[in-house]
Design a protein around this motif. Structure first.
Motif, PDB file in Angstrom:
ATOM      1  N   ARG A  45       0.842  -1.194   0.000  1.00 51.38           N
ATOM      2  CA  ARG A  45       0.000   0.000   0.000  1.00 51.38           C
ATOM      3  C   ARG A  45       0.884   1.253   0.000  1.00 51.38           C
ATOM      4  O   ARG A  45       0.578   2.236  -0.673  1.00 51.38           O
ATOM      5  N   LYS A  46       1.961   1.195   0.743  1.00 55.54           N
ATOM      6  CA  LYS A  46       2.837   2.362   0.848  1.00 55.54           C
ATOM      7  C   LYS A  46       3.441   2.709  -0.509  1.00 55.54           C
ATOM      8  O   LYS A  46       3.419   3.879  -0.931  1.00 55.54           O
ATOM      9  N   ARG A  47       3.970   1.714  -1.223  1.00 52.14           N
ATOM     10  CA  ARG A  47       4.561   1.975  -2.537  1.00 52.14           C
ATOM     11  C   ARG A  47       3.512   2.476  -3.522  1.00 52.14           C
ATOM     12  O   ARG A  47       3.778   3.368  -4.323  1.00 52.14           O
ATOM     13  N   THR A  48       2.291   1.917  -3.451  1.00 52.01           N
ATOM     14  CA  THR A  48       1.213   2.362  -4.332  1.00 52.01           C
ATOM     15  C   THR A  48       0.879   3.822  -4.069  1.00 52.01           C
ATOM     16  O   THR A  48       0.740   4.623  -4.997  1.00 52.01           O
ATOM     17  N   ASN A  70       6.948   8.004   7.065  1.00 52.44           N
ATOM     18  CA  ASN A  70       7.172   7.454   8.411  1.00 52.44           C
ATOM     19  C   ASN A  70       6.187   6.338   8.787  1.00 52.44           C
ATOM     20  O   ASN A  70       6.305   5.756   9.858  1.00 52.44           O
ATOM     21  N   SER A  71       5.220   6.062   7.926  1.00 51.70           N
ATOM     22  CA  SER A  71       4.249   4.987   8.193  1.00 51.70           C
ATOM     23  C   SER A  71       4.751   3.675   7.610  1.00 51.70           C
ATOM     24  O   SER A  71       5.297   3.638   6.512  1.00 51.70           O
ATOM     25  N   THR A  72       4.544   2.614   8.353  1.00 51.40           N
ATOM     26  CA  THR A  72       4.950   1.286   7.873  1.00 51.40           C
ATOM     27  C   THR A  72       3.787   0.636   7.133  1.00 51.40           C
ATOM     28  O   THR A  72       2.633   1.044   7.282  1.00 51.40           O
ATOM     29  N   ASP A  73       4.105  -0.376   6.348  1.00 50.07           N
ATOM     30  CA  ASP A  73       3.039  -1.126   5.662  1.00 50.07           C
ATOM     31  C   ASP A  73       2.077  -1.744   6.665  1.00 50.07           C
ATOM     32  O   ASP A  73       0.878  -1.818   6.430  1.00 50.07           O
ATOM     33  N   LEU A  76      -0.315   0.861   7.716  1.00 49.76           N
ATOM     34  CA  LEU A  76      -1.222   1.201   6.614  1.00 49.76           C
ATOM     35  C   LEU A  76      -2.303   0.149   6.398  1.00 49.76           C
ATOM     36  O   LEU A  76      -3.190   0.335   5.575  1.00 49.76           O
ATOM     37  N   ARG A  77      -2.241  -0.945   7.153  1.00 45.60           N
ATOM     38  CA  ARG A  77      -3.351  -1.901   7.114  1.00 45.60           C
ATOM     39  C   ARG A  77      -4.560  -1.359   7.862  1.00 45.60           C
ATOM     40  O   ARG A  77      -5.670  -1.855   7.716  1.00 45.60           O
ATOM     41  N   SER A  78      -4.343  -0.327   8.668  1.00 42.78           N
ATOM     42  CA  SER A  78      -5.444   0.352   9.351  1.00 42.78           C
ATOM     43  C   SER A  78      -6.251   1.094   8.291  1.00 42.78           C
ATOM     44  O   SER A  78      -5.735   1.961   7.591  1.00 42.78           O
TER      45      SER A  78
END
Length: 197
Positions: A45-48, A70-73, A76-78
């Motif tokens: 999700r982060k790369r997208t 600064n957010s991790t993958d 980002l599942r949240s």
């Protein structure tokens, strides 16, 4: 293993036919979760988001870019946090910036078409909005006139133009901006029910 799943499915279908007292069912829909050997999501999700943010450079603030960096993958599942980034850090009903530090306290995930009508929890049917605006909207659809401000409408349309709707697909935008007088038809409601079944 798969043959045993098919056998079990056919037994369930047979039992349903007996319960319904019918000889024939026109269509069957079977959903299955990914197996242990399936690869799952190939792009994070982060790369997208980072790729899409490149197409929206002029709209992405340094604060938003740093927060994503600064957010991790895992974080980002949240759904709440992911919607925040999908909306470029703005409330789509008011168009105002969302305070990331208050995201869990002051903001709700709203179902555009309420769950009372359709059990659609997908990103196409959810937005992150201020709790007060969500409470005002309640379980009403189409969204009542005045719930989405002019600034919010402009923000929705802006998100739709970025990278061919990567942040705001056309279907989601149309759900949000559907005129309050354009109530769901019987066919649409039936379609929702059929998809849920």
């Amino acid at each position: 293993f798969r043959n045993s799943l098919i056998s079990l499915t056919l037994k369930v279908v047979k039992e349903i036919k007996e319960i319904l007292k019918v000889d024939h069912i026109d269509s069957y829909f079977v959903e299955a979760t990914r197996g242990a050997t399936d690869q799952g999501r190939t792009t994070s999700r982060k790369r997208t988001l980072q790729k899409t943010y490149q197409a929206a450079k002029s709209l992405v603030t340094k604060e938003l870019s740093d927060a994503l960096k600064n957010s991790t993958d895992s974080e980002l599942r949240s759904k709440r946090l992911y919607l925040y980034f999908m909306q470029l850090g703005r409330d789509v009903y008011s168009g105002k910036p969302i305070d990331l530090n208050q995201i869990n306290k002051d903001y709700d995930i709203d179902h555009i078409i309420p769950q009372a009508k359709v059990k659609d929890d997908s990103f196409l049917n959810t937005v992150l909005v201020a709790r007060g605006l969500n409470n005002t909207k309640s379980d009403t659809y189409p969204i009542p006139e005045g719930t989405i401000s002019e600034e919010g409408k402009q923000w929705i349309e802006t998100l739709n133009r970025i990278d061919k709707g990567a942040l705001m697909p056309k279907e989601k935008m149309e759900r949000l901006l559907r005129p309050a007088s354009d109530h769901l038809t019987v066919e649409e409601e039936t379609g929702f029910v059929q998809r849920q079944l």
